[in-house]
Design an enzyme around this catalytic site. Structure first.
Site, PDB file in Angstrom:
ATOM      1  N   GLY A   1      64.794  96.975  12.931  1.00  0.00           N
ATOM      2  CA  GLY A   1      65.582  95.940  12.259  1.00  0.00           C
ATOM      3  C   GLY A   1      65.078  95.620  10.866  1.00  0.00           C
ATOM      4  O   GLY A   1      65.867  95.278   9.982  1.00  0.00           O
TER       5      GLY A   1
ATOM      6  N   ASN B   1      67.433  95.860   7.576  1.00  0.00           N
ATOM      7  CA  ASN B   1      67.680  94.691   6.716  1.00  0.00           C
ATOM      8  C   ASN B   1      67.322  94.966   5.257  1.00  0.00           C
ATOM      9  O   ASN B   1      68.072  94.622   4.346  1.00  0.00           O
ATOM     10  CB  ASN B   1      66.869  93.489   7.199  1.00  0.00           C
ATOM     11  CG  ASN B   1      67.556  92.716   8.325  1.00  0.00           C
ATOM     12  OD1 ASN B   1      67.080  91.665   8.730  1.00  0.00           O
ATOM     13  ND2 ASN B   1      68.657  93.211   8.842  1.00  0.00           N
TER      14      ASN B   1
ATOM     15  N   LYS C   1      74.560  90.962   8.166  1.00  0.00           N
ATOM     16  CA  LYS C   1      73.605  90.125   7.420  1.00  0.00           C
ATOM     17  C   LYS C   1      72.380  90.942   7.062  1.00  0.00           C
ATOM     18  O   LYS C   1      71.695  91.470   7.940  1.00  0.00           O
ATOM     19  CB  LYS C   1      73.181  88.921   8.274  1.00  0.00           C
ATOM     20  CG  LYS C   1      74.309  87.951   8.531  1.00  0.00           C
ATOM     21  CD  LYS C   1      73.793  86.643   9.074  1.00  0.00           C
ATOM     22  CE  LYS C   1      73.866  86.590  10.572  1.00  0.00           C
ATOM     23  NZ  LYS C   1      73.424  85.325  11.139  1.00  0.00           N
TER      24      LYS C   1
ATOM     25  N   ASN D   1      64.352  85.362   6.385  1.00  0.00           N
ATOM     26  CA  ASN D   1      65.713  85.749   5.975  1.00  0.00           C
ATOM     27  C   ASN D   1      66.302  84.796   4.932  1.00  0.00           C
ATOM     28  O   ASN D   1      67.476  84.446   4.996  1.00  0.00           O
ATOM     29  CB  ASN D   1      66.644  85.792   7.203  1.00  0.00           C
ATOM     30  CG  ASN D   1      66.202  86.854   8.190  1.00  0.00           C
ATOM     31  OD1 ASN D   1      65.552  87.836   7.818  1.00  0.00           O
ATOM     32  ND2 ASN D   1      66.547  86.680   9.442  1.00  0.00           N
TER      33      ASN D   1
ATOM     34  N   GLU E   1      66.841  89.364  23.027  1.00  0.00           N
ATOM     35  CA  GLU E   1      68.125  89.005  22.404  1.00  0.00           C
ATOM     36  C   GLU E   1      69.262  89.154  23.424  1.00  0.00           C
ATOM     37  O   GLU E   1      70.249  88.418  23.373  1.00  0.00           O
ATOM     38  CB  GLU E   1      68.395  89.860  21.159  1.00  0.00           C
ATOM     39  CG  GLU E   1      67.357  89.687  20.037  1.00  0.00           C
ATOM     40  CD  GLU E   1      67.505  88.408  19.212  1.00  0.00           C
ATOM     41  OE1 GLU E   1      68.377  87.581  19.512  1.00  0.00           O
ATOM     42  OE2 GLU E   1      66.715  88.237  18.250  1.00  0.00           O
TER      43      GLU E   1
ATOM     44  N   GLU F   1      72.144  82.258  16.985  1.00  0.00           N
ATOM     45  CA  GLU F   1      70.866  81.759  16.439  1.00  0.00           C
ATOM     46  C   GLU F   1      70.096  80.944  17.479  1.00  0.00           C
ATOM     47  O   GLU F   1      69.077  80.321  17.155  1.00  0.00           O
ATOM     48  CB  GLU F   1      71.127  80.889  15.195  1.00  0.00           C
ATOM     49  CG  GLU F   1      71.692  81.656  14.020  1.00  0.00           C
ATOM     50  CD  GLU F   1      70.665  82.580  13.375  1.00  0.00           C
ATOM     51  OE1 GLU F   1      69.589  82.101  13.034  1.00  0.00           O
ATOM     52  OE2 GLU F   1      70.954  83.781  13.242  1.00  0.00           O
TER      53      GLU F   1
ATOM     54  N   HIS G   1      66.349  80.603  17.472  1.00  0.00           N
ATOM     55  CA  HIS G   1      65.867  81.157  16.209  1.00  0.00           C
ATOM     56  C   HIS G   1      65.313  80.106  15.237  1.00  0.00           C
ATOM     57  O   HIS G   1      64.566  80.457  14.344  1.00  0.00           O
ATOM     58  CB  HIS G   1      66.970  81.975  15.522  1.00  0.00           C
ATOM     59  CG  HIS G   1      67.191  83.321  16.169  1.00  0.00           C
ATOM     60  ND1 HIS G   1      67.558  83.461  17.490  1.00  0.00           N
ATOM     61  CD2 HIS G   1      67.074  84.587  15.678  1.00  0.00           C
ATOM     62  CE1 HIS G   1      67.673  84.748  17.783  1.00  0.00           C
ATOM     63  NE2 HIS G   1      67.386  85.456  16.706  1.00  0.00           N
TER      64      HIS G   1
ATOM     65  N   HIS H   1      59.531  89.825  16.554  1.00  0.00           N
ATOM     66  CA  HIS H   1      60.671  88.919  16.400  1.00  0.00           C
ATOM     67  C   HIS H   1      61.106  88.375  17.771  1.00  0.00           C
ATOM     68  O   HIS H   1      61.278  87.171  17.953  1.00  0.00           O
ATOM     69  CB  HIS H   1      61.818  89.688  15.728  1.00  0.00           C
ATOM     70  CG  HIS H   1      63.065  88.888  15.536  1.00  0.00           C
ATOM     71  ND1 HIS H   1      63.130  87.794  14.701  1.00  0.00           N
ATOM     72  CD2 HIS H   1      64.306  89.012  16.096  1.00  0.00           C
ATOM     73  CE1 HIS H   1      64.358  87.286  14.737  1.00  0.00           C
ATOM     74  NE2 HIS H   1      65.086  88.009  15.575  1.00  0.00           N
TER      75      HIS H   1
HETATM   76  N1  LIG Z   1      70.562  91.032  10.631  1.00  0.00           N
HETATM   77  C1  LIG Z   1      70.478  90.574  11.837  1.00  0.00           C
HETATM   78  O1  LIG Z   1      71.400  89.971  12.299  1.00  0.00           O
HETATM   79  C2  LIG Z   1      69.232  90.781  12.672  1.00  0.00           C
HETATM   80  C3  LIG Z   1      69.324  90.696  14.061  1.00  0.00           C
HETATM   81  C4  LIG Z   1      68.177  90.915  14.827  1.00  0.00           C
HETATM   82  C5  LIG Z   1      66.965  91.189  14.209  1.00  0.00           C
HETATM   83  N2  LIG Z   1      66.915  91.259  12.847  1.00  0.00           N
HETATM   84  C6  LIG Z   1      65.632  91.533  12.178  1.00  0.00           C
HETATM   85  O2  LIG Z   1      65.066  92.697  12.732  1.00  0.00           O
HETATM   86  C7  LIG Z   1      63.649  92.606  12.642  1.00  0.00           C
HETATM   87  C8  LIG Z   1      63.012  93.033  13.957  1.00  0.00           C
HETATM   88  O3  LIG Z   1      63.417  94.339  14.256  1.00  0.00           O
HETATM   89  P1  LIG Z   1      62.583  95.277  15.253  1.00  0.00           P
HETATM   90  O4  LIG Z   1      62.303  94.537  16.498  1.00  0.00           O
HETATM   91  O5  LIG Z   1      63.321  96.551  15.318  1.00  0.00           O
HETATM   92  O6  LIG Z   1      61.160  95.427  14.540  1.00  0.00           O
HETATM   93  P2  LIG Z   1      60.644  96.394  13.371  1.00  0.00           P
HETATM   94  O7  LIG Z   1      61.743  96.819  12.504  1.00  0.00           O
HETATM   95  O8  LIG Z   1      59.488  95.682  12.756  1.00  0.00           O
HETATM   96  O9  LIG Z   1      60.098  97.669  14.162  1.00  0.00           O
HETATM   97  C9  LIG Z   1      59.032  97.504  15.069  1.00  0.00           C
HETATM   98  C10 LIG Z   1      57.998  98.601  14.981  1.00  0.00           C
HETATM   99  O10 LIG Z   1      58.464  99.725  15.710  1.00  0.00           O
HETATM  100  C11 LIG Z   1      58.245 100.931  14.970  1.00  0.00           C
HETATM  101  N3  LIG Z   1      59.311 101.841  15.404  1.00  0.00           N
HETATM  102  C12 LIG Z   1      60.605 101.822  15.044  1.00  0.00           C
HETATM  103  N4  LIG Z   1      61.293 102.727  15.759  1.00  0.00           N
HETATM  104  C13 LIG Z   1      60.422 103.337  16.583  1.00  0.00           C
HETATM  105  C14 LIG Z   1      60.542 104.360  17.564  1.00  0.00           C
HETATM  106  N5  LIG Z   1      61.713 104.903  17.885  1.00  0.00           N
HETATM  107  N6  LIG Z   1      59.409 104.768  18.209  1.00  0.00           N
HETATM  108  C15 LIG Z   1      58.212 104.203  17.919  1.00  0.00           C
HETATM  109  N7  LIG Z   1      58.036 103.215  17.016  1.00  0.00           N
HETATM  110  C16 LIG Z   1      59.143 102.783  16.357  1.00  0.00           C
HETATM  111  C17 LIG Z   1      58.279 100.517  13.519  1.00  0.00           C
HETATM  112  O11 LIG Z   1      57.529 101.385  12.743  1.00  0.00           O
HETATM  113  C18 LIG Z   1      57.670  99.104  13.579  1.00  0.00           C
HETATM  114  O12 LIG Z   1      56.270  99.187  13.469  1.00  0.00           O
HETATM  115  C19 LIG Z   1      63.320  91.184  12.243  1.00  0.00           C
HETATM  116  O13 LIG Z   1      62.960  91.141  10.884  1.00  0.00           O
HETATM  117  C20 LIG Z   1      64.619  90.449  12.444  1.00  0.00           C
HETATM  118  O14 LIG Z   1      64.755  89.358  11.567  1.00  0.00           O
HETATM  119  C21 LIG Z   1      68.023  91.077  12.070  1.00  0.00           C
END
Ligand SMILES: NC(=O)c1ccc[n+]([C@@H]2O[C@H](COP(=O)([O-])OP(=O)(O)OC[C@H]3O[C@@H](n4cnc5c(N)ncnc54)[C@H](O)[C@@H]3O)[C@@H](O)[C@H]2O)c1
Length: 409
Positions: A139, A143, A176, A186, A218, A278, A281, A297
């Site tokens: 994510g 973003n 977003k 954010n 989520e 949210e 959140h 997150h």
């Molecule tokens: N825009 C939106 O509506 C929305 C919704 C939900 C979350 N988000 C955002 O997303 C972020 C969280 O996303 P996340 O949970 O994916 O965390 P992240 O993007 O930080 O990824 C987590 C970790 O996993 C590793 N990784 C990614 N893919 C992998 C894979 N296939 N195998 C092994 N490692 C892998 C990455 O290198 C990272 O260290 C937050 O910043 C949150 O605010 C945004």
């Protein structure tokens, strides 16, 4: 084993050009013969959403439906090392000119500094209005790249290729795009849709359990705010070691996507009813900012939902049973430490919450439940203004003790 309930893919709505509407009967055929399922994001500026497992070979042909001069594959080091070479080889074999750019990983890299470096790098690499960016990662990558795409030359196209459960089932279903500020999550962003989303659930098998858990949080949230029966399903399919076959992952991802799509269908703009997403959140983002990348997150949102449940209970909006269910599902079943981190004192949290991006005028508003699968309605919308002193009572009474570790394991 994940139970496959009846309405699974018969509700496959906009399944499209690649694979037309499926019934639950044809889904088992799908499992034997992997193919790409086309959904959409249900958003106002909706994008095609391609889902499947072991579907990489189909990617170049979908990409080449679009006109472009070059593609820029943007990922972090972890994802680039795991999956970069095979994707680049695939693109080379299809004569797609591709350049790879690595950016900082994790929440701590979701900053202006990373965004600015990425934009400058892309211009230095002579990106044109006709280039396409690929956000290849979780994510955070989605973003940052989404925001960069919206800013460069006032808008270039980007493809979201999420590689985490959170990315595939939550952030890819949102237009977003944002980065964090010094004072909050954010805080700087835009609404900007991808050209399309490409999710290969095979990639989830290398994800650390901690992040799988985070994505599931989520899903639990979607159930608590809109469909309490979905919580029963999730409780059954969460296994202790969080290991799933590709086919099981496909079912799980598909159902999680549907749980969010059903909410987005009521508000494709993400600006009105969709605020219910949210839930947890407001507290969660404050904890996440304070944890500085040491909690994921989802872990922060899980604690945030328990705090929101305590607040709703304090306001007599929900009963003991619904409050306690939060702890059972998120703590006992999912295995998340639901205590606040040591050092997360009420004053600091209240100060961060005060700059939450959902605040209006002088008050901070919270999404709160009024029953299982139901969100309390405030002054004509879905947020409730709660006096700071009431929030402080809940925060003061909440257990602390989580010695947050670096979000790696
Ligand atoms: N825009 C939106 O509506 C929305 C919704 C939900 C979350 N988000 C955002 O997303 C972020 C969280 O996303 P996340 O949970 O994916 O965390 P992240 O993007 O930080 O990824 C987590 C970790 O996993 C590793 N990784 C990614 N893919 C992998 C894979 N296939 N195998 C092994 N490692 C892998 C990455 O290198 C990272 O260290 C937050 O910043 C949150 O605010 C945004």
């Amino acid at each position: 084993m994940i139970p496959i309930a009846q309405p699974l893919v018969s509700s496959c709505l906009h399944a499209g050009r690649i694979s037309k509407e499926k019934t639950s009967e044809s889904l088992s055929a799908y499992h034997r013969t992997p193919e790409v399922l086309e959904l959409d994001t249900a958003l106002k500026d909706s994008s095609p959403y391609f889902l499947g497992y072991t579907i990489a070979s189909a990617f170049p042909s979908i990409l080449c439906r679009h006109d472009f001069d070059r593609v820029f594959l943007i990922s972090d080091l972890a994802v680039s090392q795991l999956y970069g070479p095979e994707l680049i080889e695939l693109l080379h074999n299809s004569h797609v000119p591709v350049e790879e750019i690595s950016i900082a990983n994790g929440e701590r890299g979701k900053t202006f500094a990373t965004l600015s470096r990425l934009c400058e790098d892309l211009v230095r690499h002579r990106i044109s209005k006709n280039s396409i960016l690929i956000a290849f990662g979780g994510g955070v990558i989605g973003n940052i790249v989404g925001l960069a795409a919206g800013l460069i030359y006032r808008g270039v196209r980007f493809i979201d290729m999420p590689t985490t459960l959170m990315g595939q089932t939550d952030s890819a279903l949102s237009n977003k795009q944002a980065i964090n500020g010094d004072q909050g999550k954010n805080q700087f962003g835009i609404y900007y849709p991808p050209l399309f989303v490409w999710s290969d659930v095979r990639m989830l098998r290398s994800e650390l359990p901690r992040y799988v858990r985070s994505g599931l949080v989520e899903g639990v949230k979607n159930a608590l705010i809109s469909d309490i029966d979905f919580l029963d399903y999730l409780q059954v399919c969460i296994n202790p070691d969080l290991s799933y076959s590709d086919a099981e992952y496909f079912d799980l991802v598909y159902r999680l996507i549907e749980s969010k799509r059903r909410i987005l269908e009521k508000d494709p703009t993400e600006k009105h009813y969709a605020i219910v997403l949210e839930y947890g959140h407001t507290f969660g983002h404050a904890i996440e900012l304070l944890a500085q990348g040491h909690l994921s997150h989802g872990e922060c949102v899980a604690v945030g939902m328990c705090l929101a449940a305590e607040l709703a209970h304090n306001l007599h909006l929900i009963d003991d049973e619904l409050r306690d269910r939060h702890y059972r599902v998120l703590g006992d079943v999912l295995g998340i430490d639901l205590r606040l981190p040591i050092g997360a004192d009420s004053n600091t949290l209240l100060c961060i919450i005060d700059s939450d991006n959902k605040r209006t005028g002088r008050s901070v508003r919270h999404v709160l439940l009024s029953g299982p699968g139901r969100v309390a309605q405030g002054d004509g919308d879905y947020m409730i203004s709660v006096p700071t002193e009431r929030v402080r009572i809940v925060l003061d009474a909440y257990p602390r003790g989580h010695a947050s570790s670096k979000s790696g394991g």
